[in-house]
Design a protein around this motif. Structure first.
Motif, PDB file in Angstrom:
ATOM      1  N   GLY A 131     -24.998   7.210  49.904  1.00 53.74           N
ATOM      2  CA  GLY A 131     -26.217   6.970  49.149  1.00 53.74           C
ATOM      3  C   GLY A 131     -27.072   5.908  49.822  1.00 53.74           C
ATOM      4  N   LEU A 132     -28.204   6.304  50.391  1.00 49.01           N
ATOM      5  CA  LEU A 132     -29.124   5.355  51.016  1.00 49.01           C
ATOM      6  C   LEU A 132     -30.132   4.905  49.964  1.00 49.01           C
ATOM      7  N   SER A 133     -30.187   3.612  49.725  1.00 51.36           N
ATOM      8  CA  SER A 133     -31.072   3.044  48.700  1.00 51.36           C
ATOM      9  C   SER A 133     -30.843   3.716  47.352  1.00 51.36           C
ATOM     10  N   ALA A 134     -29.605   3.987  47.046  1.00 51.90           N
ATOM     11  CA  ALA A 134     -29.286   4.705  45.814  1.00 51.90           C
ATOM     12  C   ALA A 134     -29.327   3.765  44.614  1.00 51.90           C
ATOM     13  N   TYR A 135     -29.484   4.364  43.439  1.00 42.23           N
ATOM     14  CA  TYR A 135     -29.211   3.643  42.200  1.00 42.23           C
ATOM     15  C   TYR A 135     -27.932   4.234  41.619  1.00 42.23           C
ATOM     16  N   TYR A 136     -27.411   3.648  40.555  1.00 41.44           N
ATOM     17  CA  TYR A 136     -26.055   3.987  40.140  1.00 41.44           C
ATOM     18  C   TYR A 136     -25.952   4.466  38.694  1.00 41.44           C
ATOM     19  N   LYS A 137     -27.105   4.719  38.081  1.00 45.21           N
ATOM     20  CA  LYS A 137     -27.125   5.203  36.700  1.00 45.21           C
ATOM     21  C   LYS A 137     -28.339   6.099  36.530  1.00 45.21           C
ATOM     22  N   ALA A 138     -28.136   7.268  35.922  1.00 48.67           N
ATOM     23  CA  ALA A 138     -29.246   8.208  35.761  1.00 48.67           C
ATOM     24  C   ALA A 138     -30.297   7.619  34.823  1.00 48.67           C
ATOM     25  N   PRO A 139     -31.542   7.536  35.262  1.00 53.71           N
ATOM     26  CA  PRO A 139     -32.603   7.017  34.403  1.00 53.71           C
ATOM     27  C   PRO A 139     -33.046   8.068  33.388  1.00 53.71           C
ATOM     28  N   ILE A 140     -33.687   7.610  32.348  1.00 54.96           N
ATOM     29  CA  ILE A 140     -34.320   8.495  31.372  1.00 54.96           C
ATOM     30  C   ILE A 140     -35.794   8.136  31.327  1.00 54.96           C
ATOM     31  N   ASP A 141     -36.645   9.053  31.756  1.00 50.88           N
ATOM     32  CA  ASP A 141     -38.088   8.786  31.750  1.00 50.88           C
ATOM     33  C   ASP A 141     -38.834  10.101  31.576  1.00 50.88           C
ATOM     34  N   VAL A 142     -40.144  10.076  31.779  1.00 50.04           N
ATOM     35  CA  VAL A 142     -40.954  11.270  31.538  1.00 50.04           C
ATOM     36  C   VAL A 142     -40.622  12.385  32.521  1.00 50.04           C
ATOM     37  N   THR A 143     -40.089  12.059  33.698  1.00 54.07           N
ATOM     38  CA  THR A 143     -39.775  13.103  34.678  1.00 54.07           C
ATOM     39  C   THR A 143     -38.429  13.765  34.399  1.00 54.07           C
ATOM     40  N   THR A 144     -37.530  13.066  33.710  1.00 49.47           N
ATOM     41  CA  THR A 144     -36.200  13.617  33.433  1.00 49.47           C
ATOM     42  C   THR A 144     -36.124  14.312  32.085  1.00 49.47           C
ATOM     43  N   GLY A 145     -36.879  13.811  31.108  1.00 51.55           N
ATOM     44  CA  GLY A 145     -36.698  14.308  29.750  1.00 51.55           C
ATOM     45  C   GLY A 145     -35.339  13.870  29.222  1.00 51.55           C
ATOM     46  N   ASP A 146     -34.877  14.527  28.184  1.00 49.90           N
ATOM     47  CA  ASP A 146     -33.581  14.193  27.583  1.00 49.90           C
ATOM     48  C   ASP A 146     -32.478  14.887  28.370  1.00 49.90           C
ATOM     49  N   LEU A 147     -31.769  14.130  29.189  1.00 49.68           N
ATOM     50  CA  LEU A 147     -30.738  14.705  30.044  1.00 49.68           C
ATOM     51  C   LEU A 147     -29.437  15.004  29.315  1.00 49.68           C
ATOM     52  N   PHE A 148     -29.143  14.265  28.258  1.00 42.85           N
ATOM     53  CA  PHE A 148     -27.791  14.303  27.699  1.00 42.85           C
ATOM     54  C   PHE A 148     -27.713  14.898  26.298  1.00 42.85           C
ATOM     55  N   HIS A 149     -28.836  14.978  25.595  1.00 47.36           N
ATOM     56  CA  HIS A 149     -28.877  15.600  24.254  1.00 47.36           C
ATOM     57  C   HIS A 149     -27.808  15.025  23.322  1.00 47.36           C
ATOM     58  N   GLY A 150     -27.663  13.730  23.356  1.00 49.53           N
ATOM     59  CA  GLY A 150     -26.730  13.058  22.451  1.00 49.53           C
ATOM     60  C   GLY A 150     -25.284  13.082  22.907  1.00 49.53           C
ATOM     61  N   ASP A 151     -24.973  13.666  24.024  1.00 47.16           N
ATOM     62  CA  ASP A 151     -23.595  13.725  24.521  1.00 47.16           C
ATOM     63  C   ASP A 151     -23.276  12.400  25.216  1.00 47.16           C
ATOM     64  N   LYS A 152     -22.617  11.496  24.500  1.00 45.52           N
ATOM     65  CA  LYS A 152     -22.332  10.154  25.022  1.00 45.52           C
ATOM     66  C   LYS A 152     -21.369  10.195  26.201  1.00 45.52           C
ATOM     67  N   ASP A 153     -20.415  11.122  26.167  1.00 45.60           N
ATOM     68  CA  ASP A 153     -19.466  11.209  27.276  1.00 45.60           C
ATOM     69  C   ASP A 153     -20.188  11.614  28.560  1.00 45.60           C
TER      70      ASP A 153
END
Length: 372
Positions: free
Chosen positions: A268-290
């Motif tokens: 990972g070059l200049s990577a981040y380590y947690k999926a962001p939630i913003d206008v480009t991603t929308g709701d990625l997980f739909h309440g699935d905490k796991d």
């Protein structure tokens, strides 16, 4: 004319120059205080600035590969991916070669000396996702003495909303791999270059979204399987690596961590380590905490069994926002996971920084993959 066309850029620059010259030429005539003269001055200034802005924007897009087409720029690519039916009875495989091009290296006109880049369409049987990619085949792939040899492969991902062409024209992955291999600094490898945005324009962060695009399944199962069927690549984890920058870097690390049986190395070059939630991603997980926790790589390394894979992370002491998080990530890695790092004294989140890191990254990747 396409968004990335040199003709479009040249026309924009020419228009900006003409408007600038015209503004200087006409300014004395528009120096009066009438409404017509004032409107003329304002119009010329606005038109000149818009033309200059467009020229800079087009040049920047060509350098960094943010958008591939006009439709991509204006958000008109809204299809959530293409479902591809693969009926064995029809003789249609999940990989279709749609074009070939030479590699910009000495002797690049002949595959046996320069290798070849193939543009392909990849269809995912399990994810129902289809995506374009560029495959770099090294010269050895075409040489008679290697006709029965299998080659290690690395998936190479852009950031968001980058284009796969930027990996060739901007980051020079094929050219770098060719030179390193010719110099004996890395083994010949196949590179599969693509954007992580397989459901444009949405940024899925390589997550299997409930009720949405199954992006992780595509990269973890469909892509390596389809390419191993089509090219001379093995199916073991030791045959496959994955690398990316920014969003692609996060995806590369996550896929290597979540799927060590598929990818034996992830960078990972200049990577981040947690999926962001913003206008480009929308709701990625739909309440699935796991699912949300698993997408947090720090949490995963701390709470889940350590995967048997090799990881490489990069950052800069000055210019990158991920420096402190990268140090924390390294501290959380436990055996049998192996971790390496590239740390620059300074370097921003841009192509110039990544070009400085790519040679060492490819050498590192080559040392952790094998062709058997």
């Amino acid at each position: 004319m396409g968004l990335t066309s040199n003709k479009v850029l040249a026309l924009a620059v020419l228009l900006a120059v003409l408007l600038f010259v015209g503004t200087i030429w006409l300014w004395p005539r528009l120096a009066r205080r009438s409404w017509g003269a004032i409107t003329g001055r304002v119009g010329l200034l606005i038109a000149t600035q818009v033309a200059i802005f467009a020229s800079v924007g087009l040049a920047t897009n060509q350098a960094f590969g943010f958008y591939a087409t006009w439709a991509d720029l204006f958000g008109q690519e809204t299809a959530p991916g293409v479902v591809v039916d693969h009926d064995p009875a029809k003789g249609v495989g999940p990989v279709k070669v749609v074009d070939t091009q030479t590699v910009n290296v000495p002797g690049g006109g002949r595959p046996v000396t320069g290798g070849q880049i193939q543009k392909i369409e990849v269809g995912g049987k399990q994810s129902d996702i289809a995506s374009p990619a560029y495959v770099y085949l090294p010269p050895e792939y075409f040489q008679p003495q290697y006709k029965n040899r299998k080659f290690p492969a690395a998936v190479v991902l852009t950031g968001y909303p980058g284009t796969a062409q930027a990996l060739i024209k901007g980051l020079h992955y094929p050219q770098t791999a060719h030179k390193l291999s010719a110099d004996g600094k890395m083994q010949p490898m196949i590179l599969v270059m693509m954007r992580p945005t397989v459901a444009p324009p949405r940024d899925t962060e390589c997550v299997d979204i409930p009720g949405g695009p199954q992006t992780e399944t595509f990269f973890a199962k469909d892509l390596p399987g389809a390419l191993s069927d089509h090219y001379r690549v093995g199916r073991k984890a030791q045959n496959w690596g994955i690398v990316g920058d920014s969003t692609g870097g996060y995806c590369a690390l996550k896929l290597a961590i979540h799927h060590p049986g598929t990818y034996g190395a992830g960078a990972g070059l200049s990577a981040y380590y947690k999926a962001p939630i913003d206008v480009t991603t929308g709701d990625l997980f739909h309440g699935d905490k796991d699912l949300q926790r698993r997408a947090d790589l720090m949490w995963y390394l701390e709470h889940m069994p350590a995967p048997k894979t090799s990881l490489l992370v990069s950052s800069s002491k000055k210019g990158e926002d991920n420096y402190r998080d990268t140090l924390k990530f390294i501290d959380k890695v436990k055996p049998p996971t192996r971790v390496s790092s590239i740390t620059l004294d300074s370097g921003g989140h841009n192509f110039n920084t990544w070009r400085r890191e790519i040679p060492a990254t490819l050498q590192w990747m080559s040392g952790r993959l094998s062709d058997d």
